[in-house]
Design an enzyme around this catalytic site. Structure first.
Site, PDB file in Angstrom:
ATOM      1  N   ASP A  30      51.124 -32.278  44.370  1.00 36.91           N
ATOM      2  CA  ASP A  30      50.077 -32.101  45.381  1.00 36.91           C
ATOM      3  C   ASP A  30      50.664 -31.538  46.673  1.00 36.91           C
ATOM      4  O   ASP A  30      50.292 -31.945  47.773  1.00 36.91           O
ATOM      5  CB  ASP A  30      49.378 -33.444  45.638  1.00 36.91           C
ATOM      6  CG  ASP A  30      48.054 -33.284  46.378  1.00 36.91           C
ATOM      7  OD1 ASP A  30      47.503 -32.161  46.405  1.00 36.91           O
ATOM      8  OD2 ASP A  30      47.567 -34.278  46.938  1.00 36.91           O
ATOM      9  N   ILE A  31      51.579 -30.597  46.541  1.00 40.00           N
ATOM     10  CA  ILE A  31      52.203 -29.989  47.721  1.00 40.00           C
ATOM     11  C   ILE A  31      51.271 -28.934  48.286  1.00 40.00           C
ATOM     12  O   ILE A  31      50.806 -28.047  47.571  1.00 40.00           O
ATOM     13  CB  ILE A  31      53.566 -29.354  47.350  1.00 40.00           C
ATOM     14  CG1 ILE A  31      54.512 -30.421  46.813  1.00 40.00           C
ATOM     15  CG2 ILE A  31      54.168 -28.637  48.562  1.00 40.00           C
ATOM     16  CD1 ILE A  31      55.741 -29.865  46.127  1.00 40.00           C
TER      17      ILE A  31
END
Length: 167
Positions: A30-31
């Site tokens: 979830d960068i």
């Protein structure tokens, strides 16, 4: 938009931390810019490990689909898509791309030969040739065509290795 030096100052330490996370067998998944906090002292922190999962062996199969449009690689759009450190490489590269261009990359799932990623230099952004080549390789749609580890991506960004094009 950030210049290359500022982007490196903020993002390279996060990449180093991710390399350690990956060594433990975890992938963040979830960068994106909204999961990076820059402190008053100027250091950057990656937050929200809620989507993190093990990436080794059979544990990587049948994952929940968790993604942020523009930052998620193709394999994250599929429940059974193989995910690994290369998944975070794509998201980190998309974050870097946004940092230097001010544009969110097109969704990986929509990218085709006709709708490809626009190189930062084409947008008038000044980047070292090695940096742009590393960024474009890290944003390859097929995971086998991009860097397989954050360490490889970091070395290429620093101009320490020549990015290779997959056959």
């Amino acid at each position: 938009r950030l210049g290359e030096e500022a982007a490196n100052r903020i993002l390279l330490p996060i990449m180093e931390a991710l390399e350690e996370v990956h060594a433990k067998g975890l992938v963040h998944r979830d960068i994106a810019p909204d999961n990076i906090i820059v402190t008053a002292e100027g250091s950057a922190k990656l937050i929200d490990f809620g989507a993190a999962r093990y990436s080794t062996g059979e544990k990587s199969l049948s994952l929940d689909v968790v993604l942020k449009h523009g930052y998620a690689p193709q394999e994250q759009y599929m429940r059974r898509g193989k995910q690994g450190p290369f998944t975070d490489v794509y998201a980190m590269a998309a974050t870097y791309y946004f940092a230097v261009t001010g544009r969110v990359p097109p969704d990986a799932i929509d990218r085709t030969e006709e709708e490809s990623l626009i190189a930062p230099s084409t947008l008038g952004i000044e980047l070292a040739r090695d940096t742009e080549a590393a960024l474009m390789k890290a944003l390859e749609v097929q995971h086998a065509d991009r860097y397989q580890s954050m360490g490889e991506f970091m070395q290429a960004l620093k101009g320490q290795t020549e990015p290779e094009k997959a056959p």
